[in-house]
Design a protein around this motif. Structure first.
Motif, PDB file in Angstrom:
ATOM      1  N   THR A 188       0.827  -1.197   0.000  1.00 16.84           N
ATOM      2  CA  THR A 188       0.000   0.000   0.000  1.00 16.84           C
ATOM      3  C   THR A 188       0.863   1.249   0.000  1.00 16.84           C
ATOM      4  O   THR A 188       2.039   1.212   0.347  1.00 16.84           O
TER       5      THR A 188
ATOM      6  N   SER B 105      -6.006   1.658  -1.157  1.00 14.08           N
ATOM      7  CA  SER B 105      -6.533   3.001  -1.361  1.00 14.08           C
ATOM      8  C   SER B 105      -5.429   4.048  -1.246  1.00 14.08           C
ATOM      9  O   SER B 105      -4.327   3.773  -0.762  1.00 14.08           O
TER      10      SER B 105
ATOM     11  N   SER C 195      -7.305   1.203  -5.609  1.00 15.20           N
ATOM     12  CA  SER C 195      -8.758   1.031  -5.557  1.00 15.20           C
ATOM     13  C   SER C 195      -9.359   2.121  -4.669  1.00 15.20           C
ATOM     14  O   SER C 195      -8.653   2.839  -3.968  1.00 15.20           O
ATOM     15  N   GLY C 196     -10.683   2.217  -4.713  1.00  9.92           N
ATOM     16  CA  GLY C 196     -11.368   3.199  -3.891  1.00  9.92           C
ATOM     17  C   GLY C 196     -11.439   4.560  -4.553  1.00  9.92           C
ATOM     18  O   GLY C 196     -11.012   4.751  -5.692  1.00  9.92           O
TER      19      GLY C 196
ATOM     20  N   LYS D  88      -6.199   3.736 -12.029  1.00  8.50           N
ATOM     21  CA  LYS D  88      -6.294   2.501 -11.255  1.00  8.50           C
ATOM     22  C   LYS D  88      -6.066   1.295 -12.114  1.00  8.50           C
ATOM     23  O   LYS D  88      -5.813   0.236 -11.598  1.00  8.50           O
TER      24      LYS D  88
END
Length: 213
Positions: free
Chosen positions: A147, A171, A194-195, A213
């Motif tokens: 992440t 995210s 994502s998100g 994305k």
């Protein structure tokens, strides 16, 4: 008269000796070491300096687009000793086949760090968020994953953040909106993010973020 192959071998040998001479020179407190010039013999390219203990006064290290000698996996290990160059402010080792050690984050005076177009893997070390003077961070076109951690929001002097074309997932942390000094770019494109895009990124009004994305 020597054949062209013999002449080529001799030139490569001379270039190799020149390279290792420069390695020795780089082990003294010089303000900069550049292995970057197009006029510098490509045949002299080899492993990034592996004996850096005496170069603690080095301020600038440039080694872009060199033909480093790869390991079996096609990568070249960045030596751990680079973390001993505590006075470094500008490092550009982009467009090689570098992987391995991330000890570069021990260089607390860094202002410009370009590791782009290499083969670095794994996550970004959390220590990256302690580089308080960092103004430019380019790590695009690697194989970095995990992440995007919120500690990057601590880099209050950052004016360019390039993280595109990796395999980051999850995210986008809202704390990136604290990067109010961004003026050039925030590029998170070509990852597996994502998100929704956090509304806080609107605070970086000087550099419109790019996120694919």
């Amino acid at each position: 008269m020597e054949s062209s192959s013999v002449q080529g071998t001799r030139k490569a040998a001379i270039a190799s000796r020149l390279y290792f001479s420069l390695v020795v020179v780089a082990a003294v407190p010089l303000p900069s070491f550049s292995f970057d010039s197009d006029s510098f013999p490509r045949e002299a390219s080899g492993c990034i300096v592996s004996s850096l203990e005496g170069g603690s006064g080095l301020l600038i290290l440039l080694a872009r687009n060199r033909r480093m000698r790869p390991l079996r996996n096609g990568a070249v290990n960045l030596p751990m000793q680079i973390g001993l160059l505590t006075q470094l402010v500008d490092v550009n080792i982009s467009s090689n086949k570098l992987a391995g050690s991330k000890e570069i984050v021990s260089c607390m005076r860094l202002q410009r760090l370009d590791l782009s177009n290499n083969l670095f893997t794994g996550s970004i070390p959390k220590e990256m968020g302690t580089l308080a003077q960092l103004e430019l961070l380019r790590i695009f076109c690697n194989k970095l994953s995990g992440t995007i951690s919120s500690f990057l929001g601590n880099l209050s002097h950052l004016n360019e953040l390039q993280m595109g074309d990796n395999v980051f997932s999850g995210s986008i942390p809202s704390r990136l909106g604290q990067l109010s000094s961004l003026q050039i770019a925030m590029n998170l494109s070509w990852n597996n993010l994502s998100g929704e895009m956090p509304a806080e990124l609107g605070n970086t009004t000087n550099a419109a973020p790019r996120v694919y994305k």
